[in-house]
Design a protein around this motif. Structure first.
Motif, PDB file in Angstrom:
ATOM      1  N   UNK A   1       0.846  -1.182   0.000  1.00 48.21           N
ATOM      2  CA  UNK A   1       0.000   0.000   0.000  1.00 48.21           C
ATOM      3  C   UNK A   1       0.888   1.241   0.000  1.00 48.21           C
ATOM      4  N   UNK A   2       0.492   2.245  -0.751  1.00 51.76           N
ATOM      5  CA  UNK A   2       1.319   3.446  -0.875  1.00 51.76           C
ATOM      6  C   UNK A   2       0.446   4.695  -0.821  1.00 51.76           C
ATOM      7  N   UNK A   3       0.910   5.672  -0.052  1.00 52.25           N
ATOM      8  CA  UNK A   3       0.216   6.960  -0.001  1.00 52.25           C
ATOM      9  C   UNK A   3       0.547   7.810  -1.215  1.00 52.25           C
ATOM     10  N   UNK A   4       1.734   7.640  -1.767  1.00 60.11           N
ATOM     11  CA  UNK A   4       2.124   8.353  -2.992  1.00 60.11           C
ATOM     12  C   UNK A   4       2.861   7.393  -3.911  1.00 60.11           C
ATOM     13  N   UNK A   5       2.909   7.736  -5.182  1.00 59.08           N
ATOM     14  CA  UNK A   5       3.390   6.813  -6.208  1.00 59.08           C
ATOM     15  C   UNK A   5       4.822   6.351  -5.956  1.00 59.08           C
TER      16      UNK A   5
ATOM     17  N   UNK B   1      -8.809  -7.843   4.890  1.00 56.26           N
ATOM     18  CA  UNK B   1      -7.566  -7.631   5.615  1.00 56.26           C
ATOM     19  C   UNK B   1      -7.856  -6.958   6.955  1.00 56.26           C
ATOM     20  N   UNK B   2      -7.236  -7.423   8.035  1.00 58.00           N
ATOM     21  CA  UNK B   2      -7.590  -6.913   9.365  1.00 58.00           C
ATOM     22  C   UNK B   2      -7.035  -5.535   9.681  1.00 58.00           C
ATOM     23  N   UNK B   3      -5.948  -5.148   9.046  1.00 57.55           N
ATOM     24  CA  UNK B   3      -5.328  -3.856   9.364  1.00 57.55           C
ATOM     25  C   UNK B   3      -6.054  -2.709   8.670  1.00 57.55           C
ATOM     26  N   UNK B   4      -5.936  -1.536   9.271  1.00 55.62           N
ATOM     27  CA  UNK B   4      -6.386  -0.312   8.611  1.00 55.62           C
ATOM     28  C   UNK B   4      -5.200   0.278   7.858  1.00 55.62           C
ATOM     29  N   UNK B   5      -5.440   0.721   6.636  1.00 56.41           N
ATOM     30  CA  UNK B   5      -4.369   1.261   5.802  1.00 56.41           C
ATOM     31  C   UNK B   5      -4.652   2.713   5.434  1.00 56.41           C
ATOM     32  N   UNK B   6      -3.573   3.445   5.152  1.00 56.41           N
ATOM     33  CA  UNK B   6      -3.651   4.796   4.608  1.00 56.41           C
ATOM     34  C   UNK B   6      -2.979   4.737   3.235  1.00 56.41           C
ATOM     35  N   UNK B   7      -3.736   5.004   2.177  1.00 55.91           N
ATOM     36  CA  UNK B   7      -3.193   4.701   0.852  1.00 55.91           C
ATOM     37  C   UNK B   7      -3.982   5.402  -0.262  1.00 55.91           C
ATOM     38  N   UNK B   8      -3.332   5.476  -1.408  1.00 57.18           N
ATOM     39  CA  UNK B   8      -3.997   5.749  -2.686  1.00 57.18           C
ATOM     40  C   UNK B   8      -3.764   4.589  -3.647  1.00 57.18           C
ATOM     41  N   UNK B   9      -2.591   3.983  -3.555  1.00 57.65           N
ATOM     42  CA  UNK B   9      -2.208   2.926  -4.497  1.00 57.65           C
ATOM     43  C   UNK B   9      -2.080   1.582  -3.772  1.00 57.65           C
TER      44      UNK B   9
ATOM     45  N   UNK C   1       2.497  20.291  -6.412  1.00 56.31           N
ATOM     46  CA  UNK C   1       3.169  20.074  -7.697  1.00 56.31           C
ATOM     47  C   UNK C   1       3.984  18.789  -7.685  1.00 56.31           C
ATOM     48  N   UNK C   2       4.407  18.365  -6.487  1.00 54.39           N
ATOM     49  CA  UNK C   2       5.154  17.112  -6.356  1.00 54.39           C
ATOM     50  C   UNK C   2       4.236  15.915  -6.120  1.00 54.39           C
ATOM     51  N   UNK C   3       2.925  16.114  -6.287  1.00 58.87           N
ATOM     52  CA  UNK C   3       2.001  14.986  -6.293  1.00 58.87           C
ATOM     53  C   UNK C   3       1.227  14.734  -5.020  1.00 58.87           C
ATOM     54  N   UNK C   4       1.180  15.687  -4.110  1.00 59.95           N
ATOM     55  CA  UNK C   4       0.506  15.462  -2.832  1.00 59.95           C
ATOM     56  C   UNK C   4      -1.013  15.429  -2.985  1.00 59.95           C
ATOM     57  N   UNK C   5      -1.635  14.336  -2.548  1.00 62.05           N
ATOM     58  CA  UNK C   5      -3.094  14.263  -2.405  1.00 62.05           C
ATOM     59  C   UNK C   5      -3.503  14.687  -0.996  1.00 62.05           C
TER      60      UNK C   5
END
Length: 524
Positions: A105-109, A144-152, A478-482
């Motif tokens: 899981x990834x928060x940014x690319x 999945x039992x865990x909570x995730x922080x993600x976009x990808x 500009x560097x891709x922050x959601x």
């Protein structure tokens, strides 16, 4: 990494009344089903950064038959916090061996390309959002039992037998938050960058608002007092969830230790308890959170309950003064946070934060009609302002210095301005001179940049403050922050205080305050 200020004697004092009040304010979480918006393929560009070079509709997902070594990357379109369910099947002959898969899981690319096997930083590798799973029986729905922080989400097949392939029929996420973005009105401006900064600030705050104000939903998933202060300010201008602020104030106030000290942060599970870490500045700033809450709500009962705790933090802070009337230099310890800047000396800023907190203490005492405390704090504050100038002001440089090596940093100047050691006009000249000199010890976190913007606005430099918001938070976009990040150094975009960006948080509470500034001072 500086040593952590862990208290030698750690005895928690519980205020059961306060904890009951906090429990009664525990929020119900909003949920929403989230599906991926596209399937993507990535490659490194000339800057060695990942970028998308091909995309497909998520409807194509179930058509893919994944064999060992093959993978698929799903893009959920924006940053989310929640729980993920995989609907998995197979293609070919009957499954004759477990399917062995890897999830990342990834928060940014760029996180998808990060090498995690070799990570050995001082923050636990356990925070890295990756899973290795054996699937014995297909088809199956795997929650999945865990909570995730993600976009990808990358799904990679590590092993299947030669007789079958893995099929991912569907991936669904259930997002969770104590608030909804629908509760917030749009910013009234035609400036597209400011609209974007505001929207990303709000999403950052929303994704950190869970059962308490968390500092980061990926890491550390706990409530830090410094983050709470900034989150609460942004919340008053957006979600108006005053109950959550009240809950958090009572939780901190209900779990004190060692002469009434407040913990730097609280753990939430398996039950709420304080960490054994004391931060000088965070504890002192509790009073400003209480004052902000009272001004937002007029809740006198809460003020009556929490006022003694806020004043106690100032009393404790004053005990650290030496015979010269300044705070000793503890820069070698994680004792007064201020900022993550490498090599930052925090001695002068520590004194400035003490003075700043005393100003809030005086205002609290005024609401309480506590004349004795008003007089005591006012007299003591004037003495400390003189000490700050006597020990830390460098007349030749026209800047404040800190520590035995007389270090000049951005953070020291900003906090001296906020402490109002000088009058407004001299403060304005100081902050403008700091910009001109551009000290080598720079600010690297949105937490410190918040205080810089605050100092500019309080020095009647609102246009410069707006420029700096555009430059700093706008560059993050500009560097891709959601969502806005825990740390962002425009001079070193891969900086990490932990040894690797793999454990940096890319949705972090203390970075959400542009929406507070924009809505309070500019576009109300």
């Amino acid at each position: 990494m500086a040593s952590v200020c862990i208290l030698d004697e750690f005895e928690v004092h519980k205020n059961e009344k306060f904890l009951r009040i906090a429990e009664e304010l525990k929020p119900e979480l909003h949920t929403a089903d989230i599906l991926p918006e596209r399937i993507i393929k990535t490659a490194e560009n000339e800057k060695s950064e990942l970028e998308v070079y091909e995309e497909e509709s998520p409807d194509k997902l179930k058509e893919k038959h994944l064999n060992a070594g093959e993978s698929v990357i799903l893009d959920f379109g924006n940053h989310h916090v929640g729980y993920v369910t995989l609907d998995l099947g197979s293609f070919g002959s009957h499954q004759d061996a477990p399917a062995y898969i890897y999830l990342k899981f990834a928060e940014r690319l760029d996180e998808l390309g990060a090498e995690t096997d070799s990570y050995n930083g001082w923050i636990s590798k356990g925070w890295i959002q990756e899973e290795y799973l054996h699937i014995d029986v297909l088809p199956t729905k795997l929650k999945l039992p865990r909570r995730y922080a993600f976009r990808y989400l990358e799904i990679r097949v590590l092993a299947v037998s030669l007789k079958f392939s893995l099929v991912v029929n569907e991936v669904k996420a259930e997002s969770v938050s104590a608030v909804s973005e629908k509760e917030v009105s749009m910013l009234r401006t035609e400036d597209e960058l400011l609209k974007k900064i505001d929207a990303v600030s709000i999403r950052t705050l929303k994704n950190c608002m869970q059962l308490v104000f968390e500092d980061g939903p990926k890491r550390d998933r706990r409530m830090w007092l410094g983050d709470l202060r900034l989150q609460a300010r942004a919340n008053y201008k957006t979600f108006h969830n005053t109950d959550m602020v009240k809950r958090c104030l009572y939780l901190f106030g209900g779990l004190t230790f060692n002469e009434g000290k407040l913990a730097a942060c609280l753990f939430l599970e398996p039950e709420i308890e304080p960490d054994d870490t004391y931060l000088f500045d965070y504890a002192l700033l509790y009073g400003s959170v209480v004052l902000d809450y009272y001004r937002a709500t007029g809740d006198k009962d809460t003020l009556n309950d929490l006022y003694p705790i806020a004043i106690r933090q100032i009393e404790i802070g004053l005990t650290y003064l030496n015979e010269e009337g300044i705070v000793p230099d503890h820069s070698g310890e994680f004792w007064c946070f201020v900022d993550w800047g490498e090599g930052l000396n925090t001695q002068a800023a520590s004194l400035a934060i003490l003075i700043y907190s005393m100003r809030y203490g005086i205002r609290l005492a005024e609401y309480m009609k506590d004349e004795k405390t008003i007089q005591w704090l006012t007299e003591k504050m004037e003495v400390l302002k003189q000490s700050a100038v006597e020990h830390f002001w460098d007349e030749e440089q026209k800047l404040f210095v800190s520590g035995a090596e007389r270090q000049v940093s951005w953070a020291t100047q900003v906090w001296m301005v906020l402490a109002r050691v000088f009058d407004k006009e001299k403060n304005r000249k100081l902050i403008l001179h700091t910009i001109e000199v551009n000290p080598r010890i720079r600010m690297v976190t949105p937490y410190m940049y918040h205080h810089y913007i605050d100092a500019l606005i309080r020095s009647d430099e609102k246009e410069r403050a707006l420029y700096e918001m555009r430059r700093y938070w706008g560059e993050m976009i500009h560097d891709g922050a959601d969502t806005f990040w825990e740390l962002y150094n425009p001079y070193n975009k891969y900086e990490s205080p932990y040894g690797s960006v793999a454990v940096n948080s890319f949705c972090h509470a203390w970075s959400c305050t542009p929406t507070y500034f924009l809505r309070k001072f500019y576009l109300v």
